[in-house]
Design an enzyme around this catalytic site. Sequence first.
Site, short mmCIF file in Angstrom:
data_model
loop_
_atom_site.label_atom_id
_atom_site.label_comp_id
_atom_site.label_asym_id
_atom_site.label_seq_id
_atom_site.Cartn_x
_atom_site.Cartn_y
_atom_site.Cartn_z
N ARG A 81 0.79 -1.05 0.06
CA ARG A 81 -0.07 -0.17 -0.01
C ARG A 81 0.58 1.31 -0.13
O ARG A 81 0.66 2.33 -0.77
CB ARG A 81 -0.97 0.08 1.17
CG ARG A 81 -1.87 1.06 1.19
CD ARG A 81 -2.96 0.81 2.16
NE ARG A 81 -2.61 0.93 3.70
CZ ARG A 81 -3.23 0.68 4.61
NH1 ARG A 81 -4.47 0.21 4.52
NH2 ARG A 81 -2.85 0.47 5.86
N LYS A 183 -2.82 6.39 1.39
CA LYS A 183 -2.39 6.79 2.90
C LYS A 183 -1.54 8.11 2.90
O LYS A 183 -0.25 8.09 2.98
CB LYS A 183 -1.93 5.60 3.60
CG LYS A 183 -2.45 5.77 5.04
CD LYS A 183 -2.23 4.35 5.78
CE LYS A 183 -2.72 4.55 7.22
NZ LYS A 183 -4.15 4.36 7.43
N GLU A 219 -16.28 6.30 4.12
CA GLU A 219 -15.70 6.10 5.14
C GLU A 219 -15.60 7.07 6.25
O GLU A 219 -16.35 8.00 5.98
CB GLU A 219 -14.34 5.32 4.77
CG GLU A 219 -13.35 6.56 4.26
CD GLU A 219 -11.83 5.96 4.01
OE1 GLU A 219 -11.44 5.15 5.16
OE2 GLU A 219 -11.20 6.14 3.04
#
Length: 340
Positions: A81, A183, A219
């Site tokens: 990620r 992220k 989210e």
Amino acid sequence: MSVNFDWANLGFGYVKTEWRYVSNYKNSTWDEGCLTKDDMITISECAGVLQYAQTVFEGLKAYTTEDGHIVVFRPDLNADRMIDSAKRLEMPAFPKERFIDAVVKTVEANADYVPPYGSGATLYLRPYMFGSDPVIGVKPANEYQFRVFATPVGPYFKGGVKPLTLNVCDFDRAAPHGTGHIKAGLNYAMSLHAIVTAHHNGFDENMYLDSATRTKVEETGGANFIFVTKDNKVVTPKSDSILPSITRRSLLYVAKEYLGLETEEREVYKEELCDFAECGLCGTAAVISPVGKIYDHGKEICLPSGMTAMGEVTKKLYDTLTGIQMGRIPAPEGWIKVIK
Ligand SMILES: *Cc1c(COP(=O)(O)O)cnc(C)c1O
């Protein structure tokens, strides 16, 4: 154990530990990297990270299993990620094997700070990378630093589980084709005003909607949603602008393969919220935090699971995944990386 914390009462805050890992990228290559005791960073006043927020991060935990090993959970997925995040911000990838090695070295060096089994506390690991050389015209930096530090954090559900109250947020977290799926600190910088406002109004977290139509659930600021239908189906929102949570992906696998539940990854409409039996937020920090109530512009949606405990399916998911992590339940191949 040479460090003696009151593990049960430790909060979620930065506590300096002894060692951290550092590697620098210059002239198109990463140096070999090393552990250091120096917790301070000296960079140019014009560093890319300071001017244009060129930085990405990860978060994972090391902890002690029932049989006394120190382990980390699926660090390979954090490595993958972070590579995806770096690419989206035109940063060099930190190689997967080196990422895992850096995590292992940081945990080994700080082994005294890994809380004992049963304490509920863990050693939180923060890998991150940032543009470190001067950038004034808008472009990617030429030099970068990758670091991993460790900080012990207390049990998430101190004083018991308290279901959360969410607010359907009028601010957007992520644009279609934007950076919601990586992220990056920038996604958090722009969420601060929204979360401070939500807290001021008495809510625990924001529920963000898709910014194009504002009809679908995305989210919260830092956790994915998992819903349970009244016929025990586990549903999670599908969207290109949510962060692919490792906890959420692991929970879906657990639901299907360990609990024999039906799972669905699909668009979830705000209009459906009143039909669900249970709702939870999932991420590394809590694994799952139950949601009890969702406030949508004057309308309250109360989840049938209530405001005092986790819903039945949520609890099973939570117990099974934490059981796998702590070595009480056999883990799928490759999920647990034993460090010591
Ligand atoms: C980190 C993060 C999550 C949770 O991901 P995990 O891999 O499960 O810890 C969810 N949403 C956002 C926006 C995040 O930054």
